[in-house]
Design an enzyme around this catalytic site. Structure first.
Site, PDB file in Angstrom:
ATOM      1  N   GLU A  81      40.749 -57.109 -34.453  1.00  0.00           N
ATOM      2  CA  GLU A  81      39.346 -57.432 -34.199  1.00  0.00           C
ATOM      3  C   GLU A  81      39.049 -58.585 -35.149  1.00  0.00           C
ATOM      4  O   GLU A  81      38.912 -58.373 -36.358  1.00  0.00           O
ATOM      5  CB  GLU A  81      38.439 -56.245 -34.494  1.00  0.00           C
ATOM      6  CG  GLU A  81      36.978 -56.549 -34.216  1.00  0.00           C
ATOM      7  CD  GLU A  81      36.052 -55.418 -34.611  1.00  0.00           C
ATOM      8  OE1 GLU A  81      35.069 -55.176 -33.885  1.00  0.00           O
ATOM      9  OE2 GLU A  81      36.285 -54.776 -35.655  1.00  0.00           O
ATOM     10  N   ASP A 125      40.511 -52.734 -37.138  1.00  0.00           N
ATOM     11  CA  ASP A 125      39.067 -52.933 -37.190  1.00  0.00           C
ATOM     12  C   ASP A 125      38.717 -53.944 -38.284  1.00  0.00           C
ATOM     13  O   ASP A 125      39.265 -53.898 -39.380  1.00  0.00           O
ATOM     14  CB  ASP A 125      38.410 -51.571 -37.475  1.00  0.00           C
ATOM     15  CG  ASP A 125      36.905 -51.639 -37.543  1.00  0.00           C
ATOM     16  OD1 ASP A 125      36.285 -51.992 -36.530  1.00  0.00           O
ATOM     17  OD2 ASP A 125      36.346 -51.314 -38.617  1.00  0.00           O
TER      18      ASP A 125
END
Length: 684
Positions: free
Chosen positions: A375, A339
């Site tokens: 990401e 993330d």
């Protein structure tokens, strides 16, 4: 029992039982002393408090002879309270060991957790329990599937939401690790044909204070506090979370499915400078977080979550690598999705793809071969880094997402963008020698509308989140088919169904690594909420009673076509040729002629086709016909005899014995077709 503490060893970090006692090692560079606090088995009563007698560099350490697994403990750090210098020590605050492998208690937001409060927080603080590193878990010969990238199809899901309402899962297992490993859940995954489950965060996490006060929770789990601890709320009643997680992995591997974890290595649950003392902040604030240069009392907030972990610090880097090694070595997972991954490469002067974290991963023998997915954006300066990660890393490609939404749903885009994204985004990846498979292609993820909602709502419906509908994306590039919200209008319903099939097929036939979000193949809706991170309820749980059986069958068939025919092989970038010099991939318009520059950039014409030669395992070439316009289009075909493999204008496959296609074929509006056959010439 009375405890006496010896100096022990400065490694490994955390608590480790050697069969005779337990060694404790805690990094705290700026601390003046570290105390070890021992508690009863429930973590309610402190039974001993001992100063760690050893210090080696920045590591405090001590050894408890006779201590065993099961011992519950916390830490107290002595040092200056000097926020302007980055220090927030307060020995009244009991702290969680960052290397904890099991956490005792559930966090509740109380004033005594905060740094300046004079009260002792021990009765309510999170504690660690000593866990044996080699507990004899029976893996039963477990072996990772090691699915090649060109065969990988990712399926992003939430452990709880996937099975919470599944009638085929035993009631006691619904919403748990065991539920995901159940016969019913695995049967669905195998029928669908995906090869890997990409799990939303399963590290132990906390709910933010604002959510707790509203009676909500952090359902998605992007608020980690235990980097080596499985989230206990996903375990069945009475089960050990670690064991149930391992049994889940073992069962998924038996079914040929890889397990990929979404990990949050960019911030912690301690939030900003007004947040609680739970672990890092109290142990050595200045050595764990990125602090602002102009005021070290404040945190850099490249994550939007109040703080940013400082990967430049050796002990933070060590914790994250230890976490990855633990989940691969002891929990047998197959990869990670990171993330807000640019945080991992943020050095002193911005993002660096050759930063310490990436270099450490590259040389680590245990982590070689696991799938690494970024990401590739955060909200800090220079935070958008799509295509800039090291070779071997996969990256979520939001350019693919936005282009495909725009092309099929009527927003400004041209055919050149569509072809570029469908054929591997060479402009983003190939220039540094990276493989097309490193582009993770998707049109829907957990973050945003579901596929059904993308085609049902043009405006978000996030009122349940308690932020007056201000949260979530406002630029969704959706189209409701002609009516906002649910409708029984047959024309609108047909538009929505046809576009859902076209979008799914575009992802699954693309060059790259496809990813679909759990429930999209079932027609899952979140009632227009495009940011349901705090909705642990039927808004997010997949309603299996409303499953779209036809869409499920369609999706499974497209995945099977990808596996059998591999329409766009990961080795192909437009312009490659076969051994005879014939281009593997040739684009043309509906008239059968190559497109010139003006035609490529014509946003009004949404018809384009690709002739795909030598397509992997297929016996002959393929043709992909795409018509995103509102009217049917006639496509001229290369000379030969062609068979229709896929027509997204209808939910069912083409009938057996359908006549062969020859010189031309009509492609219905808002649909694509995949043909195979035998050409009479080498080129279209």
């Amino acid at each position: 029992m009375p405890f006496t503490v010896e100096a022990g060893r400065p490694w490994p970090m955390g608590s480790h039982w050697d069969g005779q006692g337990v060694n404790f090692a805690v990094p705290a560079m700026h601390a003046e002393a570290i105390e070890l606090c021992v508690f009863d088995a429930e973590g309610r009563q402190e039974t001993a408090r001992l100063r760690l007698p050893g210090r080696s560099g920045d590591v405090w350490h001590g050894y408890l002879p006779g201590a065993r697994p099961g011992l519950v403990y916390g830490l107290r750090a002595h040092g200056p309270w000097a926020p302007a210098e980055g220090h927030r020590f307060n020995a009244r605050k009991l702290l969680l060991d960052p290397w904890a492998r099991e956490i005792v208690g559930r966090f509740a937001w109380r004033p005594e957790h905060f740094g300046t409060d004079a009260q002792d927080n021990a009765s309510h603080a999170l504690k660690a329990r000593v866990v044996a590193t080699d507990d004899g878990f029976d893996w039963g010969g477990d072996r990772p599937p090691c699915t090649p990238l060109d065969r990988t199809v990712l399926y992003e899901l939430h452990v709880k939401g996937f099975t919470k309402l599944h009638p085929g899962v035993p009631e006691a297992q619904r919403g748990t690790y065991a539920g995901l490993a159940s016969d019913a859940a695995i049967a669905h995954l195998q029928r669908l044909g995906v090869t890997a489950v990409s799990l939303l965060p399963v590290h132990e996490h906390l709910d933010e204070e604002r959510l707790a006060l509203m009676g909500l929770s952090n359902y998605w789990g992007y608020n980690t506090i235990g980097f080596l601890c499985p989230e206990p709320s996903y375990a069945s009643a009475g089960a050990c979370p670690r064991d149930e997680f391992r049994r889940m992995v073992r069962r998924l591997h038996e079914a040929g499915l890889e397990v990929i974890l979404d990990v949050v290595f960019n911030h912690s649950a301690e939030t900003d400078e007004h947040g609680p003392h739970i672990s890092f902040r109290g142990l050595d604030n200045a050595a764990w977080y990125r602090l602002r240069q102009e005021s070290r009392a404040l945190y850099e907030n490249d994550t939007g979550c109040g703080n940013t972990l400082d990967i430049r610090q050796p002990r933070m880097l060590q914790l994250l690598l230890d976490s990855l090694r633990y989940w691969v070595g002891e929990m047998h997972v197959d990869g990670f999705r990171f993330d807000l991954a640019p945080v991992l490469g943020r050095g002193h002067h911005g993002f660096d793809r050759d930063g310490a974290f990436f270099m450490a991963l590259r040389q680590d023998p245990l982590l070689q071969g696991v799938k690494l997915i970024a990401e590739p954006w955060d909200i800090g300066p220079g935070g958008y880094q799509l295509g800039q990660f090291p070779a071997g890393w996969l990256e979520w490609n939001d350019r693919f997402r936005d282009t495909m939404r725009s092309f099929w749903l009527g927003h400004p885009v041209h055919r050149g963008d569509f072809a570029r994204r469908l054929a591997g985004s060479a402009d983003l990846f190939h220039h540094r020698g990276r493989a097309p498979g490193e582009s993770v292609n998707y049109v829907v993820s957990h973050d945003g509308f579901t596929l059904r909602d993308l085609l049902t709502y043009e405006q978000r419906r996030n009122h349940a989140n308690g932020e007056d509908n201000r949260d979530g994306h406002h630029h969704n590039l959706g189209w409701n088919g002609g009516a906002e919200g649910p409708t029984s209008d047959p024309a609108v319903c047909e538009n929505r169904a046809r576009l859902a099939r076209a979008l799914l097929a575009t992802v699954l036939l693309s060059q790259g690594t496809p990813m679909i979000a759990a429930g999209d193949e079932l027609g899952h809706t979140q009632a227009g909420n495009n940011n349901p991170y705090c909705q642990d309820n039927p808004i997010t749980w997949i309603d299996w009673s409303e499953a779209d059986a036809a869409l499920l069958a369609f999706t499974a068939r497209v995945i099977r076509l990808r596996r059998e025919h591999h329409p766009l092989s990961p080795r192909w970038y437009s312009g490659f040729t076969d051994d005879e010099g014939v281009p593997d991939l040739v684009w043309f318009g509906a008239d059968g002629e190559p497109l010139d520059a003006a035609q490529w950039h014509d946003e009004a014409d949404r018809a384009v086709a690709a002739y795909i030669g030598a397509p992997g395992a297929a016996e002959g070439p393929l043709i992909l016909l795409c018509n995103a316009g509102a009217a049917d289009r006639v496509f001229a075909l290369p000379a030969g005899r062609w068979r229709c493999l896929l027509d997204t204008s209808v939910p069912t496959p083409p009938a057996d014995g359908a006549p062969a296609l020859t010189s031309s074929h009509t492609v219905p509006a808002r649909s694509l077709m995949l043909l195979d056959g035998c050409p009479l010439s080498a080129e279209p």
